[in-house]
Write an enzyme that holds these catalytic residues in place. Sequence first.
Site, PDB file in Angstrom:
ATOM      1  N   THR A  21       0.911  -1.259   0.199  1.00 65.34           N
ATOM      2  CA  THR A  21       0.135   0.341   0.086  1.00 65.34           C
ATOM      3  C   THR A  21       0.810   1.598   0.031  1.00 65.34           C
ATOM      4  O   THR A  21       0.974   2.848  -0.536  1.00 65.34           O
ATOM      5  CB  THR A  21      -1.115   0.151   0.736  1.00 65.34           C
ATOM      6  OG1 THR A  21      -1.849  -1.325   1.219  1.00 65.34           O
ATOM      7  CG2 THR A  21      -2.104   1.281   1.547  1.00 65.34           C
ATOM      8  N   LYS A  42      -8.119  -2.017  -4.994  1.00 62.35           N
ATOM      9  CA  LYS A  42      -7.574  -3.568  -4.459  1.00 62.35           C
ATOM     10  C   LYS A  42      -8.749  -4.473  -4.387  1.00 62.35           C
ATOM     11  O   LYS A  42     -10.358  -3.769  -4.310  1.00 62.35           O
ATOM     12  CB  LYS A  42      -7.782  -2.803  -2.872  1.00 62.35           C
ATOM     13  CG  LYS A  42      -7.773  -3.535  -1.638  1.00 62.35           C
ATOM     14  CD  LYS A  42      -5.746  -4.041  -1.348  1.00 62.35           C
ATOM     15  CE  LYS A  42      -5.311  -4.921  -0.237  1.00 62.35           C
ATOM     16  NZ  LYS A  42      -4.244  -5.239  -0.335  1.00 62.35           N
ATOM     17  N   ASP A  55      -7.113  -0.209   3.059  1.00 58.85           N
ATOM     18  CA  ASP A  55      -5.812  -0.064   2.069  1.00 58.85           C
ATOM     19  C   ASP A  55      -7.103   0.633   0.557  1.00 58.85           C
ATOM     20  O   ASP A  55      -6.269   1.482   0.497  1.00 58.85           O
ATOM     21  CB  ASP A  55      -5.801  -1.494   1.195  1.00 58.85           C
ATOM     22  CG  ASP A  55      -4.806  -2.180   2.288  1.00 58.85           C
ATOM     23  OD1 ASP A  55      -4.024  -1.308   3.121  1.00 58.85           O
ATOM     24  OD2 ASP A  55      -3.790  -3.112   1.506  1.00 58.85           O
ATOM     25  N   GLU A 116      -3.420  -3.079  -6.237  1.00 54.71           N
ATOM     26  CA  GLU A 116      -2.899  -3.759  -5.671  1.00 54.71           C
ATOM     27  C   GLU A 116      -3.715  -4.858  -4.731  1.00 54.71           C
ATOM     28  O   GLU A 116      -4.637  -5.144  -4.600  1.00 54.71           O
ATOM     29  CB  GLU A 116      -3.371  -2.831  -4.051  1.00 54.71           C
ATOM     30  CG  GLU A 116      -1.850  -3.179  -3.023  1.00 54.71           C
ATOM     31  CD  GLU A 116      -2.488  -3.226  -1.927  1.00 54.71           C
ATOM     32  OE1 GLU A 116      -2.233  -1.628  -1.131  1.00 54.71           O
ATOM     33  OE2 GLU A 116      -1.769  -3.429  -0.166  1.00 54.71           O
ATOM     34  N   GLY A 117      -2.207  -5.559  -5.050  1.00 60.00           N
ATOM     35  CA  GLY A 117      -3.400  -7.628  -4.633  1.00 60.00           C
ATOM     36  C   GLY A 117      -2.832  -7.596  -2.762  1.00 60.00           C
ATOM     37  O   GLY A 117      -2.941  -6.923  -2.731  1.00 60.00           O
ATOM     38  N   ALA A 118      -3.417  -8.495  -2.545  1.00 56.92           N
ATOM     39  CA  ALA A 118      -3.693  -8.754  -1.423  1.00 56.92           C
ATOM     40  C   ALA A 118      -2.692 -10.344  -0.714  1.00 56.92           C
ATOM     41  O   ALA A 118      -2.237 -11.154  -1.570  1.00 56.92           O
ATOM     42  CB  ALA A 118      -5.250  -9.617  -1.035  1.00 56.92           C
ATOM     43  N   GLY A 119      -2.061  -9.769   0.241  1.00 54.70           N
ATOM     44  CA  GLY A 119      -0.825 -11.293   0.118  1.00 54.70           C
ATOM     45  C   GLY A 119       0.113 -10.777  -0.682  1.00 54.70           C
ATOM     46  O   GLY A 119       0.764 -10.315  -1.610  1.00 54.70           O
TER      47      GLY A 119
END
Length: 235
Positions: A21, A42, A55, A116-119
């Site tokens: 982020t 996101k 985020d 933005e991806g997650a993980g």
Amino acid sequence: MDQPRAAGIFVTGTDTGVGKTVVSRALIAAFRRAGMKVGAMKPIETGVGEAGPLDAIALREAAGVKDPLETVCPQQFALPAAPNVAARAEDREVDLDSIDAAYERITKGRDLTIVEGAGGLLVPIRDEMTMAELGRRLGLPLLVVARASLGTINHTALTLDVAASKNLSVLGVVISHANAELSPADAANLQGLKEILGDRLLGEIPPLTPGEPAPADAIDLDALTQRLDALSELI
Ligand SMILES: Nc1ncnc2c1ncn2[C@@H]1O[C@H](COP(=O)(O)OP(=O)(O)OP(=O)(O)O)[C@@H](O)[C@H]1O
Ligand SMILES: [Mg+2]
């Protein structure tokens, strides 16, 4: 390489909590300073509480746009876990169609969209589907965010290896210094990572105080833009 198809960057990380982020905000700010209309997204956020998808809120604020939060973040889940795990906890599954539709709305009229991806790349988002496949589905090249502290050489190499094995384009790596102080071992290790990366290293975000924006020159925007342009010539 079988993508990209759209003007955007998929910001992934070597892990959760590495600075995706922070780097996404820095990228959005840098491209806006360069005069571009920037969208922010996101697609999936977990750990969403009463305050909403934090985020997505941060990215939307950085982009200075008014897209509804349900568009910036079409898939929200309460459990702070991997998307497939968090979705199952609510007897749901990640709805890819809603992500496609939101992405279409966000990219419309924008020069570039930061997603933005997650993980990290191998985080499951559905049965037999990982975050890497979402990047591919959206047709975006990756920017990898790495931590500065010990463990980062292995995590960064693993991430780059997975991207290569899945034929995903990688624009480069940005290191984010979440910890103010690096031990001598951390510092030596980080130097080792930089040597391995060579010109794949596109920037370094220094330790920031809460709310402090990244320095304007933290990311090499010229090199990043050149690589984006080179990819779009292949489309
Ligand atoms: N350069 C930096 N300076 C100061 N704090 C940082 C820096 N980079 C990251 N952090 C801090 O580390 C934490 C994790 O960063 P961030 O939220 O950007 O990670 P993330 O990869 O987006 O995490 P998630 O997987 O939850 O989306 C945050 O508290 C953030 O403020
Ligand atoms: Mg994040």
